[in-house]
Design a protein around this motif. Structure first.
Motif, PDB file in Angstrom:
ATOM      1  N   GLU A   1      44.550 -15.552 -22.003  1.00  0.00           N
ATOM      2  CA  GLU A   1      43.664 -16.569 -21.440  1.00  0.00           C
ATOM      3  C   GLU A   1      44.389 -17.877 -21.122  1.00  0.00           C
ATOM      4  O   GLU A   1      43.879 -18.698 -20.358  1.00  0.00           O
ATOM      5  CB  GLU A   1      42.499 -16.851 -22.399  1.00  0.00           C
ATOM      6  CG  GLU A   1      41.641 -15.645 -22.732  1.00  0.00           C
ATOM      7  CD  GLU A   1      40.997 -15.043 -21.490  1.00  0.00           C
ATOM      8  OE1 GLU A   1      40.541 -15.817 -20.624  1.00  0.00           O
ATOM      9  OE2 GLU A   1      40.953 -13.800 -21.391  1.00  0.00           O
ATOM     10  N   TRP A   2      45.562 -18.071 -21.730  1.00  0.00           N
ATOM     11  CA  TRP A   2      46.289 -19.310 -21.472  1.00  0.00           C
ATOM     12  C   TRP A   2      46.843 -19.347 -20.052  1.00  0.00           C
ATOM     13  O   TRP A   2      47.051 -20.411 -19.482  1.00  0.00           O
ATOM     14  CB  TRP A   2      47.433 -19.474 -22.482  1.00  0.00           C
ATOM     15  CG  TRP A   2      46.972 -19.923 -23.828  1.00  0.00           C
ATOM     16  CD1 TRP A   2      46.612 -19.119 -24.874  1.00  0.00           C
ATOM     17  CD2 TRP A   2      46.795 -21.266 -24.272  1.00  0.00           C
ATOM     18  NE1 TRP A   2      46.232 -19.875 -25.945  1.00  0.00           N
ATOM     19  CE2 TRP A   2      46.333 -21.207 -25.606  1.00  0.00           C
ATOM     20  CE3 TRP A   2      46.979 -22.507 -23.685  1.00  0.00           C
ATOM     21  CZ2 TRP A   2      46.062 -22.349 -26.353  1.00  0.00           C
ATOM     22  CZ3 TRP A   2      46.705 -23.647 -24.432  1.00  0.00           C
ATOM     23  CH2 TRP A   2      46.254 -23.558 -25.744  1.00  0.00           C
TER      24      TRP A   2
ATOM     25  N   GLN B   1      40.580 -23.789 -22.527  1.00  0.00           N
ATOM     26  CA  GLN B   1      41.244 -23.368 -23.760  1.00  0.00           C
ATOM     27  C   GLN B   1      41.169 -24.410 -24.867  1.00  0.00           C
ATOM     28  O   GLN B   1      41.780 -24.229 -25.921  1.00  0.00           O
ATOM     29  CB  GLN B   1      42.718 -23.051 -23.473  1.00  0.00           C
ATOM     30  CG  GLN B   1      42.933 -21.722 -22.769  1.00  0.00           C
ATOM     31  CD  GLN B   1      42.424 -20.565 -23.595  1.00  0.00           C
ATOM     32  OE1 GLN B   1      41.358 -19.995 -23.323  1.00  0.00           O
ATOM     33  NE2 GLN B   1      43.165 -20.202 -24.638  1.00  0.00           N
TER      34      GLN B   1
ATOM     35  N   GLN C   1      43.450 -14.196 -27.440  1.00  0.00           N
ATOM     36  CA  GLN C   1      43.415 -15.317 -26.502  1.00  0.00           C
ATOM     37  C   GLN C   1      44.694 -15.480 -25.688  1.00  0.00           C
ATOM     38  O   GLN C   1      44.719 -16.268 -24.734  1.00  0.00           O
ATOM     39  CB  GLN C   1      43.177 -16.625 -27.279  1.00  0.00           C
ATOM     40  CG  GLN C   1      41.750 -16.835 -27.731  1.00  0.00           C
ATOM     41  CD  GLN C   1      40.825 -17.072 -26.553  1.00  0.00           C
ATOM     42  OE1 GLN C   1      41.022 -17.980 -25.756  1.00  0.00           O
ATOM     43  NE2 GLN C   1      39.787 -16.251 -26.449  1.00  0.00           N
TER      44      GLN C   1
ATOM     45  N   SER D   1      40.051 -23.209 -28.333  1.00  0.00           N
ATOM     46  CA  SER D   1      41.072 -22.293 -28.860  1.00  0.00           C
ATOM     47  C   SER D   1      42.295 -23.054 -29.335  1.00  0.00           C
ATOM     48  O   SER D   1      42.906 -22.703 -30.356  1.00  0.00           O
ATOM     49  CB  SER D   1      41.487 -21.288 -27.778  1.00  0.00           C
ATOM     50  OG  SER D   1      40.400 -20.482 -27.395  1.00  0.00           O
TER      51      SER D   1
ATOM     52  N   GLY E   1      42.244 -24.694 -16.523  1.00  0.00           N
ATOM     53  CA  GLY E   1      42.601 -23.722 -17.548  1.00  0.00           C
ATOM     54  C   GLY E   1      42.767 -24.350 -18.914  1.00  0.00           C
ATOM     55  O   GLY E   1      42.356 -23.777 -19.935  1.00  0.00           O
TER      56      GLY E   1
END
Length: 326
Positions: A184-185, A267, A181, A270, A263
């Protein structure tokens, strides 16, 4: 806040004379709650009257890092955030030594921790966390994340021998998920976070927040992580799962003061998983690693790792529309 280091009356008196003229101790009492530092309630009589304090002796924080935490809380307090900041002595020093440990003296905050937060209280705390983040935006000190991906992976290897096979597999799977992940941040907002905003670290006096305490996990990380750590405690009931209405109230409170980015919303699941994972690992370390916490004079110093494992499993099994909708 358990008692690990005993302070004698003579040591206390010598310490207080650095802060006050002619201090007389009216109360000196160990605080049994908490798991990391030694804390005492101290009431002091001077010509000005009785003042109430908390004396904190640091068992884990390094002497090199302590000034960062002290400066952070002092600057937040100066900015109007309800943070009890370290008192400076008569020579202007905020950090002292007693019983061989670095220590500070902070005002004792009125109020209590909540037993069962309401939606309204969750909304207010969400707002407060956003206000804290924005207030700390221009504070110059910096502290890197300790519980980063490397920390997760190193402790996975160290803990495997202590875990049942199912738990070891879960730990490995979640650490790999967080590794995958990282990209993805993207450019999710970062800055100072408290890092430990459990219910017991925010005090209420009636319906007003009277104090945010215990900044010793503070660091520069994604702001979303503060929200995730808090929601995993404030909005979750063991054996029942996430309280959707509390969760919505908490997130909407934060969003009203510092709007979440697209964003960050993507997330959110997560972040909840990572927050639970970090604290599951830290509790496993305390349980299996030994060290000073087993030497406490009073207080329950070990928190149950299975509570965090339950939250981790719940976070990875659930979708959270309250935050993922634009």
């Amino acid at each position: 806040m358990a008692v690990f280091t005993k302070v004698s009356e003579e040591q206390l008196q010598s310490l207080l004379e650095k802060y006050f003229v002619g201090p007389e101790v009216r109360l000196f009492e160990g605080i049994s709650a908490g798991i990391e530092n030694t804390n005492y309630f101290v009431d002091v009589q001077t010509e000005a009257g009785i003042s109430r304090w908390v004396l904190t002796l640091f068992e884990m924080v390094s002497p090199e890092e302590l000034p960062i935490f002290v400066s952070l809380t002092q600057q937040l307090a100066a900015a109007g955030v309800p943070v009890p900041a370290a008192l400076a002595d008569r020579e202007g020093k905020s950090i002292q030594t007693v019983a061989g440990k670095k220590c500070i003296l902070v005002p004792r905050v009125s109020g209590r921790q909540l037993e069962s937060p309401s939606e309204e209280q969750c909304h207010r705390v969400g707002q407060l966390i956003a206000e804290l983040h924005l207030a700390a935006e221009n504070i110059g000190e910096y502290r890197a994340v300790v519980r980063d991906q490397g920390w997760l992976e190193n402790h996975q290897r160290a803990l495997e021998a202590h875990l049942e096979s199912d738990d070891a597999a879960l730990l490995k799977s979640e650490i790999q998920f967080q590794h995958d992940q990282q990209a993805e941040w993207g450019d999710a907002p970062k800055g100072w976070i408290h890092g430990d905003l459990f219910v017991d670290n925010i005090l209420f006096d009636h319906e007003k927040v009277s104090g945010i305490i215990d900044f010793y996990h503070a660091c520069h990380d994604y702001w979303l992580m503060d929200l995730a750590v808090a929601c995993n405690d404030w909005c979750y009931e063991l054996g029942k799962g996430y309280d959707t209405e509390r969760l919505k109230a908490f997130v909407s409170g934060y969003d009203s003061k510092r709007p979440l980015t697209a964003g960050e919303k993507a997330q959110w699941s997560s972040a909840l998983r990572l927050a639970a994972l970090r604290f599951w690992i830290s509790r496993l370390i305390s349980l299996h690693g030994g060290g000073y916490q087993s030497q406490a004079e009073q207080g329950e110093v070990f928190k149950n790792p299975d509570e965090m494992k339950e939250k981790l499993l719940a976070a990875r099994a659930q979708v959270f529309p309250a935050i993922t909708k634009n």
